[in-house]
Design an enzyme around this catalytic site. Structure first.
Site, mmCIF file in Angstrom:
data_model
loop_
_atom_site.group_PDB
_atom_site.id
_atom_site.type_symbol
_atom_site.label_atom_id
_atom_site.label_comp_id
_atom_site.label_asym_id
_atom_site.label_seq_id
_atom_site.Cartn_x
_atom_site.Cartn_y
_atom_site.Cartn_z
ATOM 1 N N GLU A 157 -5.393 -4.634 10.691
ATOM 2 C CA GLU A 157 -4.298 -3.736 10.993
ATOM 3 C C GLU A 157 -4.347 -3.133 12.255
ATOM 4 O O GLU A 157 -5.182 -2.418 12.125
ATOM 5 C CB GLU A 157 -4.403 -2.850 9.810
ATOM 6 N N GLY A 182 2.656 -0.888 4.499
ATOM 7 C CA GLY A 182 2.583 0.448 3.830
ATOM 8 C C GLY A 182 4.181 0.868 3.790
ATOM 9 O O GLY A 182 4.771 0.519 2.650
ATOM 10 N N GLY A 183 4.809 1.385 4.962
ATOM 11 C CA GLY A 183 6.139 1.924 4.718
ATOM 12 C C GLY A 183 7.089 0.894 4.091
ATOM 13 O O GLY A 183 8.012 1.565 3.091
ATOM 14 N N ASN A 238 0.897 -1.172 -0.032
ATOM 15 C CA ASN A 238 -0.225 0.009 0.128
ATOM 16 C C ASN A 238 0.863 1.328 -0.047
ATOM 17 O O ASN A 238 1.518 1.517 0.998
ATOM 18 C CB ASN A 238 -0.930 0.085 1.007
ATOM 19 N N TRP A 239 0.923 1.833 -1.204
ATOM 20 C CA TRP A 239 1.987 2.898 -1.544
ATOM 21 C C TRP A 239 1.419 4.423 -0.497
ATOM 22 O O TRP A 239 2.266 5.032 -0.448
ATOM 23 C CB TRP A 239 2.125 3.195 -2.829
ATOM 24 N N LYS A 240 0.213 4.179 -0.325
ATOM 25 C CA LYS A 240 -0.294 5.432 0.394
ATOM 26 C C LYS A 240 -0.075 6.654 -0.646
ATOM 27 O O LYS A 240 -0.055 6.421 -1.761
ATOM 28 C CB LYS A 240 0.096 5.643 1.650
ATOM 29 N N GLU A 247 -6.942 4.977 7.714
ATOM 30 C CA GLU A 247 -6.926 6.368 7.695
ATOM 31 C C GLU A 247 -8.213 6.732 6.844
ATOM 32 O O GLU A 247 -8.276 7.948 6.924
ATOM 33 C CB GLU A 247 -5.585 6.291 6.713
ATOM 34 N N SER A 287 3.450 -1.957 10.302
ATOM 35 C CA SER A 287 4.856 -2.058 10.657
ATOM 36 C C SER A 287 5.285 -3.428 10.249
ATOM 37 O O SER A 287 6.444 -3.855 10.730
ATOM 38 C CB SER A 287 5.293 -1.732 12.080
ATOM 39 N N GLY A 324 2.569 2.469 10.904
ATOM 40 C CA GLY A 324 3.305 3.682 10.657
ATOM 41 C C GLY A 324 4.210 3.842 11.784
ATOM 42 O O GLY A 324 4.909 4.894 11.905
ATOM 43 N N HIS A 373 -9.797 0.971 5.068
ATOM 44 C CA HIS A 373 -8.519 1.202 5.836
ATOM 45 C C HIS A 373 -8.550 2.153 6.821
ATOM 46 O O HIS A 373 -9.179 3.270 6.771
ATOM 47 C CB HIS A 373 -7.243 1.816 4.733
HETATM 48 P P1 PGA Z 1 2.691 0.465 7.616
HETATM 49 O O1 PGA Z 1 1.164 0.560 7.093
HETATM 50 O O2 PGA Z 1 3.125 -0.777 7.113
HETATM 51 O O3 PGA Z 1 3.603 1.446 7.242
HETATM 52 O O4 PGA Z 1 2.377 0.399 9.359
HETATM 53 C C1 PGA Z 1 0.414 -0.629 6.919
HETATM 54 C C2 PGA Z 1 -0.915 0.000 6.346
HETATM 55 O O5 PGA Z 1 -1.339 1.121 6.727
HETATM 56 O O6 PGA Z 1 -1.567 -0.785 5.413
#
Ligand code: PGA
Length: 253
Positions: free
Chosen positions: A170, A236-237, A9-11, A100, A215, A176, A98
């Site tokens: 999640e 994500g990251g 997930n590149w966000k 967010e 993470s 993050g 998600h």
């Molecule tokens: P993260 O994000 O790996 O940076 O913790 C995961 C996500 O939000 O899908």
């Protein structure tokens, strides 16, 4: 046997040249065929076309981060991208729910359920994200929180729809933050999720891919994937670094 699935997930990250570099790195580091796992990336919508061209004929599948909740192929919905449009660009997966989006864009369970439906109506696989906050985790009632998030969608779309869906657990406190749930903590929740589905339909519960997110990195992926009910990761990251992401994918394979 459930296959592992790893989704990047590149966000809201990337640029034309940065994406090209990242994908070139991944194409070099990933094997040319996968037998036990599937790998996908979800770029920002604007880059989907360029990513599609670069990953053509490779092991990398395409996904989207968001989808319009309305049941129309097109219409007066400024700023939205429809399921039909995503399907036209060969998106296989789309993230829904998600944390967010739930938090910053105030997406309710009803909106999440509609997005789930629109995805399936065009043959995309929705990746339904659920997760509890730190407060809810520490309050001890987090399984009830997760159950309510799942139940809202199951009630709206019907259990059979989960034959063609993925669930991603999640924990918000792990996204993050560098703070991963331990493999055992994640496994406990994944087992509870699968139990919830088996109360509805044992066959669906058995084949449902339940991903862990929060993470995930090269250093903890193998331990997570070794757990019985963890079927991959939503990353994500670490999905923004070719070496990290490919190492996670290789652990899943
Ligand atoms: P993260 O994000 O790996 O940076 O913790 C995961 C996500 O939000 O899908």
């Amino acid at each position: 046997m459930r296959q592992n699935l790893v989704i990047g997930n590149w966000k809201m990250h990337g640029s034309r040249s940065g994406n090209e570099q990242l994908l070139a790195g991944l194409l070099e580091l990933l094997p040319s065929s996968l037998s036990n796992s599937v790998v996908a990336v979800c770029p920002p919508a604007l880059y989907i076309d360029a990513v599609k061209a670069q990953i053509a004929d490779s092991v990398i599948q395409l996904g989207a981060q968001n989808i319009c909740a309305e049941s129309v192929d097109q219409g007066a919905y400024t700023g939205e991208v429809s399921a039909k449009m995503l399907a036209e660009f060969d998106c296989k997966y789309v993230l829904v729910g998600h944390s967010e989006r739930r938090e910053y864009y105030v997406e309710s369970d009803a909106v999440v359920a509609n997005k789930f439906k629109q995805a399936q109506a065009q043959g995309l696989t929705p990746v339904l994200c659920i997760g509890e906050s730190l407060e809810q985790r520490e309050g001890g009632d987090y399984i009830a929180v997760l159950t309510a998030q799942l139940k809202a969608v199951i009630d709206a779309v019907g259990i059979a729809a989960f034959n063609y869906a993925v669930v991603a657990y999640e924990p918000i406190w792990a996204i993050g933050t560098g703070k991963t749930a331990s493999a055992e903590q994640a496994q406990d929740v994944h087992a509870a999720i699968r139990d919830l589905f088996s109360e509805h339909d044992a066959a669906i519960a058995e084949q449902l891919q339940v991903l862990y997110g929060g993470s995930v990195k090269a250093a903890n992926a193998a331990e997570l994937f070794a757990m019985e009910d963890i079927d991959g990761a939503l990353v994500g990251g670490a999905s923004l670094k070719a070496e990290e992401f490919s190492a996670i994918c290789n652990a899943a394979e």
